[in-house]
Motif scaffolding. Structure first.
Motif, short mmCIF file in Angstrom:
data_model
loop_
_atom_site.label_atom_id
_atom_site.label_comp_id
_atom_site.label_asym_id
_atom_site.label_seq_id
_atom_site.Cartn_x
_atom_site.Cartn_y
_atom_site.Cartn_z
N GLN A 1 -10.49 1.03 0.54
CA GLN A 1 -10.13 0.32 -0.68
C GLN A 1 -8.94 -0.61 -0.44
OE1 GLN A 1 -8.93 2.91 -3.87
NE2 GLN A 1 -8.69 1.25 -5.35
N ALA A 2 -7.94 -0.12 0.31
CA ALA A 2 -6.77 -0.94 0.62
C ALA A 2 -7.15 -2.16 1.44
CB ALA A 2 -5.73 -0.11 1.36
N ALA B 1 -2.12 5.52 -3.48
CA ALA B 1 -2.90 6.54 -2.78
C ALA B 1 -2.84 7.84 -3.55
CB ALA B 1 -2.34 6.75 -1.39
N MET C 1 -3.60 9.15 3.04
CA MET C 1 -4.74 8.41 2.52
C MET C 1 -6.06 8.93 3.08
SD MET C 1 -3.29 4.49 2.53
CE MET C 1 -4.62 3.83 1.52
N THR C 2 -7.06 8.97 2.24
CA THR C 2 -8.41 9.31 2.68
C THR C 2 -9.08 8.07 3.27
OG1 THR C 2 -9.42 8.74 0.55
CG2 THR C 2 -8.56 11.00 0.80
N GLN D 1 -11.71 6.73 2.23
CA GLN D 1 -12.11 5.90 1.10
C GLN D 1 -10.94 5.06 0.61
OE1 GLN D 1 -13.60 8.12 -2.24
NE2 GLN D 1 -14.21 6.29 -3.39
N GLU D 2 -9.75 5.66 0.55
CA GLU D 2 -8.57 4.93 0.09
C GLU D 2 -8.16 3.85 1.09
OE1 GLU D 2 -6.47 8.45 -2.59
OE2 GLU D 2 -6.14 8.35 -0.42
N THR E 1 0.77 6.09 2.24
CA THR E 1 -0.03 5.83 3.44
C THR E 1 -0.17 7.03 4.37
OG1 THR E 1 1.93 4.96 4.58
CG2 THR E 1 0.53 3.39 3.39
N VAL F 1 0.87 -1.17 0.00
CA VAL F 1 0.00 0.00 0.00
C VAL F 1 0.91 1.22 0.00
CG1 VAL F 1 -1.87 1.22 1.15
CG2 VAL F 1 -1.70 -1.26 1.37
N ILE G 1 -1.98 -0.88 -3.87
CA ILE G 1 -3.03 0.15 -3.81
C ILE G 1 -2.30 1.49 -3.82
CG2 ILE G 1 -4.76 1.23 -2.35
CD1 ILE G 1 -5.80 -1.24 -3.63
#
Length: 269
Positions: A206-207, A269, A199-200, A202-203, A196, A193, A267
């Motif tokens: 998602q991760a 960001a 990150m929001t 939402q992110e 980091t 990921v 993922i």
């Protein structure tokens, strides 16, 4: 089929993304019916330094040889209790997942210290008193799986094929190929990921979803096809044969399937 999975993780902050990914690991694996063991190194206050205190009964009190003392302690049952406990976890597990933040392009010191102390001579190296006979695809952990789940602060572009930091699998090669494949693990591609620190919500969600999906293939996904020492590619057990990966040098020459050189699951960001 029910399996046993050990999660070794290192992050001192309970609300960190690493710890959220660990929680997702436990929930997902248990929901699949697997038994989950944990080694929360900060909570355990794991002793990271590998030193004379690891050998309560020395064979040579004048000079500390880590190989000799590690082998003696392992063979005679004189290791410290914390090391023995962790070795039992690894040996009982069908898979081991290492979850950590990428600090200076590697593991946090506490996790490196876990490896230094737990990977004893006679177990992770010098297996069956065979010197270098059982390594890179053979050894005490043959038949087990391992995977890294890494949280990196920098953006995914920094870790792309031409990114300034270099591809994540090449940065982590000393761990995947050395720490894990050397003693026999089948090593799955790294889950990473990126970005980091910014990150929001939402992110992050998602991760976590992507990580849960990766865990579904823990026992089915193809491992990184590192070349085994004893499969014929290294006739002298040291150097690749001239007909193997001709013209290739460096780390990727030791991976048999070039398609596996692609980016690891990630993922951005």
């Amino acid at each position: 089929m029910k399996k046993k999975v050990l999660i070794v993780h290192a992050h001192p902050e309970p609300t960190s993304l690493t710890r959220q990914l660990v929680d997702a690991s436990v929930q997902t694996l248990q929901a699949q019916g697997h038994e989950v063991l944990q080694s929360d190194l900060y909570a355990m206050r794991w002793k990271a330094a590998f030193d004379e205190d690891d050998f309560p009964s020395r064979t040579d009190p004048q000079r500390l040889s880590f190989v000799a003392e590690s082998g003696h302690a392992y063979a005679t049952g004189r290791q410290t209790a914390d090391v023995v406990s962790e070795q039992h976890k690894v040996l009982s597990a069908d898979a081991v997942i290492f979850q950590f933040p990428l600090w200076w392009y590697g593991m946090p010191a506490i996790m490196k210290g876990w490896v230094d102390r737990v990977w004893a001579y006679g177990l992770a190296y010098g297996y069956r008193d065979g010197g270098n006979t059982y390594r890179y695809g053979d050894g005490a952990f043959k038949g087990k799986r391992a995977m890294l789940a890494v949280a990196a602060g920098g953006p995914a572009s920094d870790y792309s094929a031409r990114g300034i930091n270099g591809p994540i699998e090449e940065l982590l090669f000393p761990i995947t190929h050395g720490t894990l494949y050397f003693p026999g693990f089948d090593v799955l591609p790294t889950y990473a990921v990126y970005g980091t620190g910014r990150m929001t919500e939402q992110e992050v969600a998602q991760a976590l979803r992507a990580w849960r999906l990766r865990l579904e293939g823990l026992f089915e996904d193809a491992p990184i096809p590192f070349r085994p020492q004893n499969g014929g590619d290294y006739p002298d057990r040291h150097v690749l044969a001239s007909h193997v990966a001709p013209g290739q040098t460096g780390l990727l020459a030791h991976i048999a399937d070039t398609e596996m050189e692609r980016e690891p699951a990630e993922i951005g960001a």
